[in-house]
Design a protein around this motif. Structure first.
Motif, PDB file in Angstrom:
ATOM      1  N   ALA A 189      39.418  15.732  37.473  1.00  0.00           N
ATOM      2  CA  ALA A 189      39.437  15.764  36.009  1.00  0.00           C
ATOM      3  C   ALA A 189      40.323  16.886  35.494  1.00  0.00           C
ATOM      4  O   ALA A 189      40.183  18.036  35.895  1.00  0.00           O
ATOM      5  N   LEU A 190      41.249  16.531  34.605  1.00  0.00           N
ATOM      6  CA  LEU A 190      42.171  17.529  34.063  1.00  0.00           C
ATOM      7  C   LEU A 190      41.436  18.600  33.272  1.00  0.00           C
ATOM      8  O   LEU A 190      41.859  19.744  33.231  1.00  0.00           O
ATOM      9  N   TRP A 191      40.325  18.215  32.638  1.00  0.00           N
ATOM     10  CA  TRP A 191      39.648  19.218  31.820  1.00  0.00           C
ATOM     11  C   TRP A 191      39.016  20.302  32.679  1.00  0.00           C
ATOM     12  O   TRP A 191      38.629  21.345  32.193  1.00  0.00           O
ATOM     13  N   LEU A 192      38.937  20.051  33.996  1.00  0.00           N
ATOM     14  CA  LEU A 192      38.527  21.116  34.922  1.00  0.00           C
ATOM     15  C   LEU A 192      39.748  21.784  35.575  1.00  0.00           C
ATOM     16  O   LEU A 192      39.782  22.991  35.770  1.00  0.00           O
ATOM     17  N   GLN A 193      40.735  20.936  35.911  1.00  0.00           N
ATOM     18  CA  GLN A 193      41.910  21.460  36.615  1.00  0.00           C
ATOM     19  C   GLN A 193      42.727  22.412  35.749  1.00  0.00           C
ATOM     20  O   GLN A 193      43.146  23.482  36.194  1.00  0.00           O
ATOM     21  N   ILE A 194      42.949  21.992  34.511  1.00  0.00           N
ATOM     22  CA  ILE A 194      43.834  22.804  33.651  1.00  0.00           C
ATOM     23  C   ILE A 194      43.272  24.202  33.399  1.00  0.00           C
ATOM     24  O   ILE A 194      43.994  25.192  33.581  1.00  0.00           O
ATOM     25  N   PRO A 195      41.981  24.329  33.024  1.00  0.00           N
ATOM     26  CA  PRO A 195      41.466  25.697  32.859  1.00  0.00           C
ATOM     27  C   PRO A 195      41.571  26.514  34.140  1.00  0.00           C
ATOM     28  O   PRO A 195      41.883  27.707  34.083  1.00  0.00           O
ATOM     29  N   ALA A 196      41.328  25.865  35.296  1.00  0.00           N
ATOM     30  CA  ALA A 196      41.425  26.600  36.558  1.00  0.00           C
ATOM     31  C   ALA A 196      42.847  27.128  36.756  1.00  0.00           C
ATOM     32  O   ALA A 196      43.062  28.283  37.127  1.00  0.00           O
ATOM     33  N   ILE A 197      43.826  26.252  36.492  1.00  0.00           N
ATOM     34  CA  ILE A 197      45.221  26.659  36.667  1.00  0.00           C
ATOM     35  C   ILE A 197      45.580  27.785  35.700  1.00  0.00           C
ATOM     36  O   ILE A 197      46.199  28.786  36.084  1.00  0.00           O
ATOM     37  N   LEU A 198      45.161  27.614  34.449  1.00  0.00           N
ATOM     38  CA  LEU A 198      45.493  28.639  33.460  1.00  0.00           C
ATOM     39  C   LEU A 198      44.869  29.977  33.830  1.00  0.00           C
ATOM     40  O   LEU A 198      45.499  31.031  33.708  1.00  0.00           O
ATOM     41  N   ALA A 199      43.633  29.917  34.325  1.00  0.00           N
ATOM     42  CA  ALA A 199      42.967  31.171  34.678  1.00  0.00           C
ATOM     43  C   ALA A 199      43.679  31.852  35.838  1.00  0.00           C
ATOM     44  O   ALA A 199      44.026  33.037  35.761  1.00  0.00           O
ATOM     45  N   VAL A 200      43.949  31.083  36.896  1.00  0.00           N
ATOM     46  CA  VAL A 200      44.553  31.709  38.082  1.00  0.00           C
ATOM     47  C   VAL A 200      45.974  32.194  37.787  1.00  0.00           C
ATOM     48  O   VAL A 200      46.321  33.348  38.060  1.00  0.00           O
ATOM     49  N   THR A 201      46.795  31.319  37.207  1.00  0.00           N
ATOM     50  CA  THR A 201      48.177  31.738  36.949  1.00  0.00           C
ATOM     51  C   THR A 201      48.204  32.886  35.941  1.00  0.00           C
ATOM     52  O   THR A 201      49.032  33.783  36.039  1.00  0.00           O
ATOM     53  N   GLY A 202      47.284  32.839  34.992  1.00  0.00           N
ATOM     54  CA  GLY A 202      47.226  33.915  34.009  1.00  0.00           C
ATOM     55  C   GLY A 202      46.923  35.249  34.668  1.00  0.00           C
ATOM     56  O   GLY A 202      47.584  36.259  34.394  1.00  0.00           O
ATOM     57  N   ILE A 203      45.946  35.240  35.565  1.00  0.00           N
ATOM     58  CA  ILE A 203      45.583  36.506  36.235  1.00  0.00           C
ATOM     59  C   ILE A 203      46.719  36.972  37.147  1.00  0.00           C
ATOM     60  O   ILE A 203      47.104  38.141  37.137  1.00  0.00           O
ATOM     61  N   VAL A 204      47.274  36.024  37.918  1.00  0.00           N
ATOM     62  CA  VAL A 204      48.374  36.400  38.817  1.00  0.00           C
ATOM     63  C   VAL A 204      49.553  36.960  38.000  1.00  0.00           C
ATOM     64  O   VAL A 204      50.141  37.987  38.356  1.00  0.00           O
ATOM     65  N   ALA A 205      49.878  36.291  36.904  1.00  0.00           N
ATOM     66  CA  ALA A 205      50.996  36.761  36.087  1.00  0.00           C
ATOM     67  C   ALA A 205      50.696  38.136  35.504  1.00  0.00           C
ATOM     68  O   ALA A 205      51.576  38.993  35.416  1.00  0.00           O
ATOM     69  N   MET A 206      49.460  38.355  35.135  1.00  0.00           N
ATOM     70  CA  MET A 206      49.065  39.650  34.583  1.00  0.00           C
ATOM     71  C   MET A 206      49.285  40.758  35.609  1.00  0.00           C
ATOM     72  O   MET A 206      49.912  41.774  35.329  1.00  0.00           O
ATOM     73  N   VAL A 207      48.792  40.507  36.829  1.00  0.00           N
ATOM     74  CA  VAL A 207      48.939  41.525  37.886  1.00  0.00           C
ATOM     75  C   VAL A 207      50.417  41.723  38.235  1.00  0.00           C
ATOM     76  O   VAL A 207      50.926  42.839  38.286  1.00  0.00           O
ATOM     77  N   MET A 208      51.105  40.601  38.429  1.00  0.00           N
ATOM     78  CA  MET A 208      52.523  40.663  38.780  1.00  0.00           C
ATOM     79  C   MET A 208      53.305  41.391  37.686  1.00  0.00           C
ATOM     80  O   MET A 208      54.144  42.243  37.963  1.00  0.00           O
TER      81      MET A 208
END
Lengths: 307, 254, 325
Positions: C84-103
């Motif tokens: 389900a995209l409504w689960l996948q998209i938040p997961a992606i946004l959370a992970v990429t957001g955190i990685v981008a923040m650290v990077m």
């Protein structure tokens, strides 16, 4: 165990020396011309291909290496005159993109000429045996030769930079561009020579590494990235820094690859260790670079800038 | 008693053992234009960098309206109303003049970064009338859509000044605003400073042009070799033999 | 101008999603939809890079890491039957957001060449993690057996419906990036690109502004990775290696850096060159390399700049279209 560790240290030293030869060219070109050359790895690749080809043609190892180096020097000089020269007054993004384009072209050109299948060049018989070193270490004679030849070339480079007129100009140019141009030096020629010199060093590294690696299109990239890590850790434009960083990176990378799995095995289960070991060891030098940049953004031995 | 707009006490800065500033004291009273003069290398630009927070002093404190701002970063000082201009004009070179002004107005009203900025549009509409007025005031109307990199030097100086003034500073540092201007442009800019700032905003003016300094300043501080030689009214400075010996005697335009 | 919606920014992405179906109908060949899906996905990734490169002046040589992250998260979730995209998209946004923040927090301490190199190094760290994670296919990559779903609104295995899904998401993301660059935030971002010192002297938080842009770009690019994973039914470390990052830079330059529609032009040109040349020669990268060199040397402001010059010769000098320095 001691012999194993000593062997890995020698391997690390050998990688470090190869990295230094490439990184020295990169950092010289950056220091003197303020140019980022991603395609430096392609010159390394050319050195490997040409030496293999010449060995096949002349059946004389030393002569083939020499010829390969000179050819790469010429190719580098021509490349500088035809393309690189136009880019000195552009920004770094343009340097990155054009030389990225050159990588694509070089890889495809090489696979059109030599095919995309890896080539293995045999060692000359005289160099394909093991040497007994003190402490019961058996080490391949060819790898030993690589270390010695690299040290000699590195010594020659330091002599050239610190003791000759060309070196004086290079050092002056690295710290004060305008000064050199007022000295009435033929700056275009100087730049071409520096670029050629960098190419020669990379070509030599490629020619010597050829028999140790599989010679194939794209072989320059892995070592290019590692060399950039070296240059950044050492401090952009700094030859001394490049030497220090190259040895450091060579040792850390080699030893990490050899022992990381065992080290992790002390703490974690074997399956975790065998999974994380290779990953962590490949990452080590990048982590080192990130740490160095975080704490000493100018690198370990920053280039001296005079105003 | 009201706090001085800006108060420096005991500012000392060393670069590798060399004293660039030694125990500098300076007080800028509300509403005053205070000039800082001195020969090249006297430490004037260093002092401005200390004030704007781009350089940390080794000793001494900087107070803005009585508040110690020593530990504040440049952007935090700017948000408290301490703004500066640069000796070499520092504009947003590749975005149009109008947008440069918009940025300054934005900084005045909403410097803080917020996620809301992502969903707010039409900054040029919101400020349309104000921008038009500013362009008019600073004689830049016909250049509104030009980028600073293709403006004339005089225009750039005026824009630089405009961007600092319209952000409604509580203290303004002008670092050689007249440098490199033709006489006519310089006169126009002095006129502009008189008109826009006199009596409203306290100004610390670093300037080489003595005509401008003596026509604008309420008070003058003379610096030599990183030390304050004298602070006084224009009359006192003009008549001081010490100052003349140290500085003014070999200055052509005096 | 800033803050005003440009007709071009609305029309070009609409045209971009329309070309695929038109060509498919004319040639009566559904397969071409796959080519245009890829073009749209690369356009999204390049648009996110253009946000930080063109408008923020940050030359990231590790942007592909976010494609990789997005693709892997999609693949791992889908293979675990969470399609389900409504689960996948938040997961992606959370992970990429955190990685981008650290990077971003690490990399933004530096500028210039150091920034280029440190983004490259940080991306390599992810690359090697992916290469050696045998659970997720390691070097060989992760085959994805299920495509993402959205409340059964479309059938992901129907070529036309799947194209519709890719097109709508791409359109939304390209418009989103365009909106960010046109917002008040976009203007501040431009200011930090042009003169960070002056930005700070006006009271703007330079690092915060850059970091926010970096995080948004990472998240948008992560969603491009989600699309790519669905489209290719595959996630591989190769999505995140430095050549991929180099290609993204090349696409942005090809299209015209700092021009809002540049990435769209660039991505379509890239995919079409790749596709056309690949059918004639195995060595298409040779020609792409040559094209890239020539564009950088001679085509100032890329394809979008060229289009601009042809369509509106008098407007071509408009300052908004200055490239990042």
């Amino acid at each position: 165990m001691t012999a194993l560790i000593a062997e890995q240290i020698l391997n690390g030293l050998q990688l470090g020396i190869l990295l230094f030869l490439i990184a020295a060219g990169l950092t010289l070109i950056f220091g003197v011309m303020d140019f980022i050359n991603l395609s430096h790895g392609s010159l390394f690749m050319l050195g490997a291909y040409l030496s293999v080809t010449f060995i096949g043609m002349f059946d004389n190892f030393a002569f083939s290496i020499l010829l390969a180096c000179l050819s790469v020097f010429m190719i580098g000089a021509i490349f500088e005159v035809m393309l690189v020269r136009r880019l000195y007054n552009r920004n770094h993004l343009d340097h990155v993109l054009v030389t990225f384009g050159v990588i694509l072209v070089a890889n495809e050109a090489v696979s059109m000429i030599w095919g995309s299948v890896p080539i293995f060049s045999g060692l000359p018989d005289a160099l394909s045996h093991q040497v007994s070193l003190p402490f019961g270490i058996e080490y391949p004679s060819y790898r030993l030769l690589v270390i010695f030849a690299g040290i000699i070339l590195a010594g020659g480079l330091f002599y050239l930079i610190n003791r000759t007129r060309l070196g004086m100009l290079v050092r002056a140019g690295a710290s004060n561009r305008t000064m050199v141009s007022v000295l009435g030096v033929n700056i275009k020629l100087l730049y071409t020579l520096v670029f050629g010199l960098g190419a020669l060093l990379a070509g030599f590294a490629g020619a010597m590494a050829g028999p140790l690696l599989s010679v194939q299109p794209g072989m320059g990239e892995a070592i290019l990235i590692q060399s950039f890590v070296v240059v950044v850790i050492g401090g952009l434009g700094s030859i001394n820094g490049a030497l220090l960083a190259a040895i450091l990176v060579g040792l850390i990378d080699t030893i990490g690859r050899a022992f990381m799995r065992d080290i992790l095995g002390f703490v974690f289960s074997p399956s975790v260790a065998s999974d994380a070991g290779p990953a962590l060891s490949s990452m080590l030098i990048y982590i080192l670079m990130a740490l160095v940049l975080f704490f000493r953004p100018e690198g370990l031995v920053p280039m001296q800038k005079r105003n | 008693m009201a706090h001085p707009a800006l108060d420096l006490s005991g500012i000392t800065v060393t670069f590798g053992g060399i004293h660039a500033l030694t125990d500098v004291n300076l007080t800028l009273k509300p509403g005053q234009i205070h000039a800082l003069i001195g020969p090249n290398g006297a430490g004037k630009t260093t002092l401005v960098s200390v004030l704007s927070g781009e350089l940390k002093p080794d000793h001494g404190t900087v107070r803005l309206s009585g508040e110690n701002i020593n530990s504040l970063k440049p952007y935090q000082r700017a948000r408290r109303g301490l703004l500066r201009t640069y000796q070499l004009t520092a504009l947003f070179q590749h975005i149009p003049l109008k947008q440069n002004i918009l940025l300054s107005l934005e900084a005045r009203d909403r410097a803080r970064l917020s996620i809301g900025d992502l969903f707010r549009f039409g900054v040029s509409k919101r400020y349309a009338s104000e921008v038009a007025e500013i362009l008019e005031n600073f004689k830049l109307t016909d250049k509104a859509d030009v980028v600073p990199s293709s403006l004339s030097h005089g225009d750039r100086r005026r824009l630089e000044l405009a961007m600092a003034i319209i952000a409604n500073p509580s203290v303004l540092l002008l670092d050689e605003p007249l440098a490199g201007l033709s006489t006519a442009d310089a006169v126009a800019l002095v006129e502009m400073i008189q008109h826009q700032l006199r009596g409203k905003t306290p100004v610390l003016l670093v300037e080489h042009d003595m005509d401008a300094v003596f026509s604008l300043a309420d008070e003058i501080t003379v610096m030599v070799n990183g030390n304050v030689l004298l602070t006084g009214s224009p009359e006192e400075v003009r008549n001081s033999e010490e100052v003349q010996a140290a500085y003014l005697s070999d200055e052509d335009d005096f | 101008m800033h803050g005003r919606l440009e007709i071009q920014s609305i029309v070009i992405p609409l045209l971009a999603i329309a070309i695929g179906p038109i060509v498919a109908l004319i040639t009566d060949d559904v397969y071409v939809l796959h080519i245009f899906e890829r073009a749209l996905i690369f356009a999204v990734a390049a648009a996110s890079l253009n946000l930080i490169l063109g408008f923020g002046g940050m030359v990231s040589f590790g942007h592909a890491v976010f494609i990789g992250l997005g693709a892997y998260i999609t693949g791992i979730m889908s293979n675990a039957d969470i399609t389900a995209l409504w689960l996948q998209i938040p997961a992606i946004l959370a992970v990429t957001g955190i990685v981008a923040m650290v990077m971003g927090l690490i990399a933004l301490r530096t500028t210039g060449v150091h920034f280029i190199m440190i983004t490259l190094a940080l991306a390599q760290i992810f690359y090697y993690t992916a290469v050696s994670s045998s659970t997720f296919g390691g070097d060989d990559g992760l085959v994805i057996y299920e495509r993402s779903t959205f409340f059964g609104l479309y059938d992901p295995w129907d070529s036309w419906q799947f194209y519709g899904f890719v097109a709508i998401v791409s359109l939304g993301l390209i418009w989103l990036v365009t909106a960010v660059t046109s917002s008040d935030f976009g203007l501040r971002l431009l200011a930090t690109r042009e003169n960070p010192q002056r930005s700070a002297a006006l009271g703007f938080h330079v690092l915060g502004t850059r970091l926010l842009a970096f995080v948004i770009a990472g998240m948008v690019c992560g969603l491009a990775g989600m699309l790519l994973a669905n489209q290719s039914e595959f996630a591989t470390p190769g999505y995140a290696n430095w050549q991929r990052s180099g290609e993204l830079l090349a696409i942005v330059i090809l299209g015209g850096v700092g021009l809002r529609m540049g990435p769209v032009y660039g991505a379509f040109a890239f995919i079409l060159v790749e596709h056309t040349l690949a059918s004639y020669t195995n060595h298409w990268a040779l020609y792409f390399g040559l094209i890239l060199i020539l564009v950088v040397l001679f085509l100032h402001r890329g394809l979008a700049g060229l289009v601009e010059r042809v369509l509106r010769p008098r407007a071509a000098k408009r300052p908004e279209f200055e490239e990042a320095r």
